[in-house]
Design an enzyme around this catalytic site. Structure first.
Site, PDB file in Angstrom:
ATOM      1  N   ASP A 168      -8.986  -2.080  65.531  1.00  0.00           N
ATOM      2  CA  ASP A 168      -9.666  -1.152  66.426  1.00  0.00           C
ATOM      3  C   ASP A 168     -10.684  -1.938  67.252  1.00  0.00           C
ATOM      4  O   ASP A 168     -10.938  -3.115  67.007  1.00  0.00           O
ATOM      5  CB  ASP A 168     -10.334  -0.032  65.620  1.00  0.00           C
ATOM      6  N   GLU A 220     -15.200  10.641  68.927  1.00  0.00           N
ATOM      7  CA  GLU A 220     -15.587   9.790  67.803  1.00  0.00           C
ATOM      8  C   GLU A 220     -16.899  10.258  67.177  1.00  0.00           C
ATOM      9  O   GLU A 220     -17.230  11.435  67.170  1.00  0.00           O
ATOM     10  CB  GLU A 220     -15.611   8.323  68.235  1.00  0.00           C
TER      11      GLU A 220
END
Length: 1008
Positions: A621, A813
């Site tokens: 990521d 997020e």
């Protein structure tokens, strides 16, 4: 003095300026300096359309504070501009000229200068100027920087020739990519991050006299010219001037082929000469240099021929153009060979440095024009959320990515890049693309075929812009809706998530990968491995996040059953890449404690690759290895040895690659591990057909945002709507009714598309093309009386029904974590709108959100309640079910809680007493069976037969009939004794246990 007057007459200004300022650094014949900012109060703190100075930043804390401060040591006048800052993202300030007045002409001057009080912090400070366009916020940005490596006042002089076109961000479409200087709108200063401090600045002014060498520049039409062996490259050399004026003086361009890996005389015919652009030559004029290559019989990697240019009278190109003789005759280039053989051949030829490059992924804005792609043999680029070309069009995406692919052709083996984007609900970074409901809405549809169709539409639109790789789907199983990524999950039940993984076939095609080379398929990414949906509230250590990137603490059994199960399905479906989670995994009893997933070799190598048989590659990521303990070397070593194959290092790609090479040479990472990683990456590149077709196939570009694609999104939006309550059959509406519409999300495209739309966090308002829910209602009932009042301030009398559309604003997020500026309550304005409308008439309340909202205190006053989730760009789909064009069929993909204190709450919990249970969803336009327990008994017998014969479709239909019958009896009487078996029934249905599902529904019926 007014700024326009100041710029109008330089001669007059010379008499007005203080003596010390007027004569500073002015050469003979130079025009007098022209002030832009004296900071004496002549320019206010204001923003467009007025002239003024204003601040900006990435979040509420990033904009600096500014003031005009009297200083005895001011370089000019009595005051200077001072400020303080503490920036975590980005921040700075701007001076824009008035938008309603003509732009300014700076073309007579050499450059711009100002006084800066140094703090000797070693930080770079970006300075940009604004050229062309409509006004200061719709202009081209040209940038340079200086380093604060001094103490006290220093005059910073920046020739206009030092500014370069900004490639990482432009507010509008590329106007002409030429610094014209004749239509200037001001300047901006970007202050450094990672240091808390202050600054002082004074006396911004234009200085010096422009000469042609600064106003004229030579360019080539490309930096790289690939040709087949024996072919001839044609290098076009152009001359241009600011303001497009003809040349005042001649410009000469000397050229010579020299250096490079190709042999002069053996691989190409050397050329040398001079091009002359005489005085009076029109701006934009072009000459052509031809470089002929020679053919031989040897198989060879690519060879380079630099064409060195020596320019007089103008600014030379920023880099030397290269002719590249294409690699030829080598086995890996033979498309008739198997992928396995091609990979083996190519891998055997590559150096460690080239292999390390393949394992490196950089953010596209970090490589600027792209020279580092060949210099570091990079294997991949990405666009992070909101990282888009200018303009944000399909054509610009294709042009940008093709330019990057062209750079890769200057490497020895011409290994193409694999470019990735987060297209998590359609090609959501592209303005005008079809934006689907977020995964939480797709889960609500309970329609695997539709999920596959949404993936297919996404793949077509993504690949048509040159992107072959999608960081989707998210296979997280959301277990706590306080998590800011909840809407990225298909639901709380792993069985539901697995059923929706048909989206992988929509993206990739058949499981064996044979379809990946098609122009309508992309490589998918299963993320975030593993357990990101199970992180505990309060366990995050990332900034102000509360849940995201935290710790998932589970038993081995729970890990297998809940979080790992969807990944086995993904592997079986042929998923091409997997992305680990930022979060940590703490398996009870294994003695390791919480370990970051990017370092868990037991899960990545052991479970994913060895046990599950995953054959694709693992991509990290965004900058995730930075969260591992230790320094850079320890982080690189731990992540690669744990099983990561490619590392997303957006801005630190150079350092990562160097460290990776050093770790291998030191023996701390084995050559075998490197070869495994690179083999996996190359395999997918070959399957995607990138070696044969690295550039964009734009034949499907006309389908982007097309009527057919929007029809799929419209159906998905309609089927995602979950009817939670419908007293007195208020819904569907009729076209004859007078409708009063209110609420923050009724007419806001940005709110209904949510986060990960155009930008990372998304934003309210209209930022792409689509239909709001209000617009959809008006289209569905043309001629009907539909009154809209966002805050319900308009009179509410005289209407048949009210529709109040409320909910959340966009987030993504951990920024969206509950406790990080968010909760599960409606806003005060939304509550007031619900109270006013529902107090005056029958009403339906639609909740547009990424997760359930707490509405129990108002439920009694609401006649109909709809969970609309985040339906995407097609508000028509919501209107379709409101007006009865389609029936409500959606079911809750997550449990709807009564209070935040209940969280986490999920199907199967021992204590389960929600507002609405998992799987709940009323219907309209559909007959509900009658007969009570007798009918349920018959349905149970039929379900058993369907289960025994493997008749899945029949089994699902039988359970649906039973559910509708039970829901009708339950009505608003949802109790704990009803909710448990009802939710369990939907889980059993998804696992193919139809008879047991009907039995659970019968239990709920008897408890109602």
């Amino acid at each position: 003095m007014r700024r326009t007057a100041l710029l109008a007459s330089a001669a007059l200004l010379a008499t007005l300026l203080p003596l010390g300022a007027a004569g500073v650094a002015s050469g003979a014949g130079d025009p007098a300096p022209v002030p832009i900012d004296r900071f004496e109060g002549e320019v206010p703190f204001a923003s467009q359309p007025a002239e003024g100075i204003f601040t900006w930043g990435g979040d509420a804390d990033d904009p600096p504070t500014l003031q005009l401060t009297g200083r005895a040591d001011a370089p000019e006048g009595d005051k200077v501009l001072t400020g303080t800052y503490d920036i975590s993202g980005y921040g700075g300030f701007t001076h824009d000229f008035a938008a309603d007045r003509p732009a300014h002409d700076w073309s007579a001057h050499q450059g711009i200068r100002f006084w800066w009080e140094g703090r000797d912090n070693g930080k770079k400070i970006a300075f940009e100027i604004k050229d062309g366009g409509a006004h200061g916020e719709a202009s081209e940005l040209w940038t340079t920087s200086f380093t604060d490596d001094f103490t006290g006042w220093k005059q910073i002089e920046i020739p206009f020739a030092d500014f370069t076109y900004r490639t990482d961000y432009q507010p509008v479409g590329g106007i002409d990519h030429v610094l014209g200087l004749t239509q200037m709108w001001g300047y901006a200063v970007t202050l450094p991050t990672g240091v808390k401090g202050g600054f002082a600045m004074d006396d911004v002014e234009l200085y010096g006299r422009a000469d042609q060498s600064q106003r004229a520049f030579v360019t080539t039409d490309s930096a790289v010219y690939p040709v087949t062996e024996g072919g001839t490259a044609q290098v076009k050399v152009s001359v241009a001037t600011t303001g497009s004026a003809p040349l005042d003086e001649p410009v000469t361009v000397g050229y010579e082929t020299a250096g490079g890996s190709a042999g002069s005389g053996s691989d190409y015919t050397p050329v040398k000469g001079t091009l002359v652009f005489p005085a009076g030559t029109a701006s934009g004029s072009t000459r052509t240099i031809k470089v002929a290559t020679l053919k031989d019989k040897a198989a060879e990697p690519a060879e380079t021929i630099p064409l060195k240019l020596t320019v007089t009278g103008a600014k030379a190109p920023e880099e030397t153009p290269q002719v590249v003789i294409d690699a030829h005759g080598l086995p890996y280039l033979d498309s008739k060979l198997s992928v396995r053989k091609r990979v083996a051949d190519l891998l055997s030829r590559m150096s460690l440095e080239e292999k390390a490059g393949q394992m490196t992924q950089a953010e596209r804005s970090a490589v600027a024009s792209g020279g580092d792609i060949a210099a570091y043999a990079l294997g991949s680029l990405l666009s992070g959320g909101g990282s888009t070309p200018t303009p944000n069009t399909p054509e610009a995406w294709a042009k940008m990515i093709d330019s990057f692919q062209l750079r890769a052709q200057a490497t020895r083996f011409q290994i193409p890049l694999i470019y990735g984007v987060d297209a998590v609900h359609g090609h959501n970074n592209l303005a005008g693309a079809t934006v689907m409901p977020h995964n939480i809405g797709i889960g609500a549809t309970r329609n695997p075929q539709l999920a596959e169709e949404t993936g297919a539409v996404t793949a077509i639109e993504v690949r048509a812009t040159g992107v072959p790789w999608d960081f989707a789907p998210c296979l997280c199983v959301t277990r706590d809706e306080r998590w800011g990524r909840s809407y990225e999950s298909f639901g709380e039940d792993p069985a539901l998530v697995r059923s929706m993984e048909t989206v992988i076939q929509g993206l990739q095609g058949r499981a064996d990968g044979r379809d990946l080379s098609r122009n309508d398929k992309v490589l998918g990414t299963a993320k975030h491995f593993v357990g990101d949906g199970g992180t505990a509230y309060g366990s995050s250590t990332t900034g102000s996040y509360t849940t995201d990137q935290g710790v998932t603490k589970v038993t081995r059994q729970e890990l297998e059953a809940v979080h790992l199960a969807p990944y086995q399905t993904a592997v079986d479906r042929g998923i091409g890449s997997v992305m680990p989670s930022y979060s940590s995994l703490d398996i009870i009893g294994d003695g390791q404690g919480p370990v970051k997933m990017h370092a868990r070799a037991d899960m990545l190598n052991g479970v994913l690759k060895d046990r599950m048989g995953f054959e694709g590659f693992v991509i990290s990521d965004w900058a995730a290895i930075d969260q591992l303990p230790g320094g850079t070397a320890a982080q690189v070593r731990a992540s690669i040895n744990a099983g990561l194959d490619m590392i997303m290092v957006p801005y630190e790609y150079q350092g990562f690659r160097t460290t990776l090479i050093d770790e291998v040479k030191a023996g701390r990472i084995s050559q075998k591990r490197i070869d495994d990683a690179v083999s996996r990456i190359l395999t997918q590149k070959f399957k995607l057909g990138l070696f044969e077709r690295p550039y964009t196939d734009t034949r499907n570009a006309s389908k982007i945002g097309s009527t057919a694609h929007r029809a799929v999104a419209r159906q998905a939006a309609a089927e995602s709507q979950v009817l939670l309550k419908n007293a007195h059959d208020l819904l569907p509406l009729t076209k004859k009714q007078k409708v009063y519409v209110a609420g923050s999300n009724a007419d806001d495209l940005g709110n209904q598309t949510g986060g990960w739309t155009i930008t990372w966090q998304g934003e309210s308002g209209t930022h792409t093309q689509g239909t709001t829910i209000l617009q959809g209602m008006r289209k569905a009932a043309p001629g009907a009386t539909i009154t809209y009042s966002k805050d319900a301030s308009a009179p509410v009398s005289g209407y048949d029904v009210g529709v109040v559309v409320v909910g959340e604003t966009p987030y993504a997020e951990g920024v969206g974590d509950v406790g990080n500026g968010h909760d599960l309550q409606l806003s005060a304005a939304d509550k007031a709108a619900v109270d006013k409308v529902c107090g005056a008439m029958k009403c339906a309340v639609l909740i547009v959100s990424g997760r359930p909202q707490l509405v129990g205190d108002r439920l009694g006053a609401v006649d109909a309640l709809v969970a609309s989730w985040l339906p995407g760009t097609e508000g028509d789909g919501v209107a379709d079910v409101l007006y009865g064009k389609r029936p409500f069929t959606g079911q809750l993909p997550v449990t709807w809680p009564k209070s935040e204190a209940q969280l986490p709450i999920n199907v199967g919990d021992a204590s389960y007493d929600p507002q609405f249970p998992y799987g709940w969803g009323l219907t309209t336009l559909t007959p509900v069976p009658k007969g009570g327990t007798a009918t349920l008994k018959v349905l149970g017998l039929a379900a058993a037969v369907a289960e025994k014969t493997g008749s899945a479709r029949t089994g699902r239909e039988i359970v649906t009939q039973a559910r509708l019958l039970v829901q009708q009896k339950i009505g608003s009487g949802i109790t704990a004794s009803v909710s448990g078996p009802f939710a369990d029934a939907d889980h059993l249905l998804l696992t193919g246990k139809y008879a047991a599902a009907v039995a659970k529904l019968t239990e709920a019926y008897k408890a109602a």
